[in-house]
Write an enzyme that holds these catalytic residues in place. Sequence first.
Site, short mmCIF file in Angstrom:
data_model
loop_
_atom_site.label_atom_id
_atom_site.label_comp_id
_atom_site.label_asym_id
_atom_site.label_seq_id
_atom_site.Cartn_x
_atom_site.Cartn_y
_atom_site.Cartn_z
N SER A 13 -5.10 -5.86 -18.99
CA SER A 13 -5.10 -6.34 -17.60
C SER A 13 -4.05 -7.44 -17.41
CB SER A 13 -6.48 -6.88 -17.25
OG SER A 13 -6.86 -7.87 -18.19
N CYS A 75 -7.51 -4.00 -23.66
CA CYS A 75 -8.46 -4.73 -22.82
C CYS A 75 -9.90 -4.25 -23.12
CB CYS A 75 -8.11 -4.44 -21.36
SG CYS A 75 -9.21 -5.18 -20.16
N GLU A 154 -6.22 -18.89 -20.04
CA GLU A 154 -4.98 -18.67 -19.26
C GLU A 154 -4.28 -20.00 -18.97
OE1 GLU A 154 -3.67 -15.77 -17.49
OE2 GLU A 154 -4.95 -14.41 -18.63
N CYS A 186 -13.61 -9.91 -25.91
CA CYS A 186 -12.65 -10.09 -24.81
C CYS A 186 -11.34 -10.52 -25.43
CB CYS A 186 -13.17 -11.17 -23.85
SG CYS A 186 -11.98 -11.61 -22.56
N1 DGL Z 1 -8.52 -8.31 -20.87
C1 DGL Z 1 -9.85 -8.57 -20.39
C2 DGL Z 1 -10.88 -8.16 -21.46
O1 DGL Z 1 -10.59 -8.09 -22.63
C3 DGL Z 1 -10.05 -10.04 -20.02
C4 DGL Z 1 -9.34 -10.45 -18.76
C5 DGL Z 1 -9.79 -9.66 -17.55
O2 DGL Z 1 -10.93 -9.84 -17.08
O3 DGL Z 1 -9.01 -8.84 -17.08
O4 DGL Z 1 -11.99 -7.86 -21.12
#
Ligand code: DGL
Length: 271
Positions: A13, A75, A154, A186
């Site tokens: 994402s 992701c 972030e 995550c």
């Molecule tokens: N990349 C997302 C994940 O690993 C975290 C950031 C988002 O919510 O897009 O779930």
Amino acid sequence: MSNKDLPIGIFDSGIGGLTVLKEIISRLPGEGTIYLGDTARVPYGIRSPETVTRYSFENTRFLFSRGIKLLVIACNTASSVSLEAVRQSVPVPVIGVIEPGARAAAAATRNKKIGVIGTDATVRSNAYPSAIRSIDDTIEVYSLPCPLFVPLVEEGWTEGAVAELTAETYLSDMRGKGIDTLVLGCTHYPLLKNILSQIMGPGVTLIDSAIETAAAIRSALAAHAMLRDTPGGGSREFYVTDSPEKFVRVGERFLGSSISFIQKIELESEV
Ligand code: DGL
């Protein structure tokens, strides 16, 4: 160019998937990589499964237009809700982050109590508990969404009072569950490892899905005789859907190396 020489395509994402890319580069330095960060639409973790699945298909289509030999859904949210659908739609191996993390957690737990932390969408999908229970249905899994960790990371606030207080507030209940293993479900959470291990204590093993995923990619490439054994580092390309400045600034910290080739692109929407 033989299939072997094609790059690995990776999407996330946004910036977070660079934690996965970092592990891929360190374990498979000869492989070329194309990374797509959908920075215009981050975060995915607050969106519905239908929306995230649509984004996943659009990201996949872009990476295929560049030519790739394997697709990585870095992701956790996108892996949770769209891995199977994407897998069925493309002719190359597709690796998500859930299965490798679940396997490592099931192997690590001694008391069969595992905690999983992730975005709202990942926790709601139940993907980690079902993957863990399909390996061993006697394991108890406790899931907890920690949405504030993403903006903290972030911003680069991975240490200090705010990060500590946020982590302590989220994890105090989890500590009471008696888990001995915690899955960092995550992309952003590996950057909070120091604080998380301090709060959970030495008796809790932290599972970094990024490391496990890189190992799964190596196995998949080897199984398909597609490991690129040519000496010399592979090429690195980066694409984003919003302006590259912040991605480069924060991303270089995530990646631990410089980002030189980067381009903003428009994704074609699914019809
Ligand atoms: N990349 C997302 C994940 O690993 C975290 C950031 C988002 O919510 O897009 O779930």
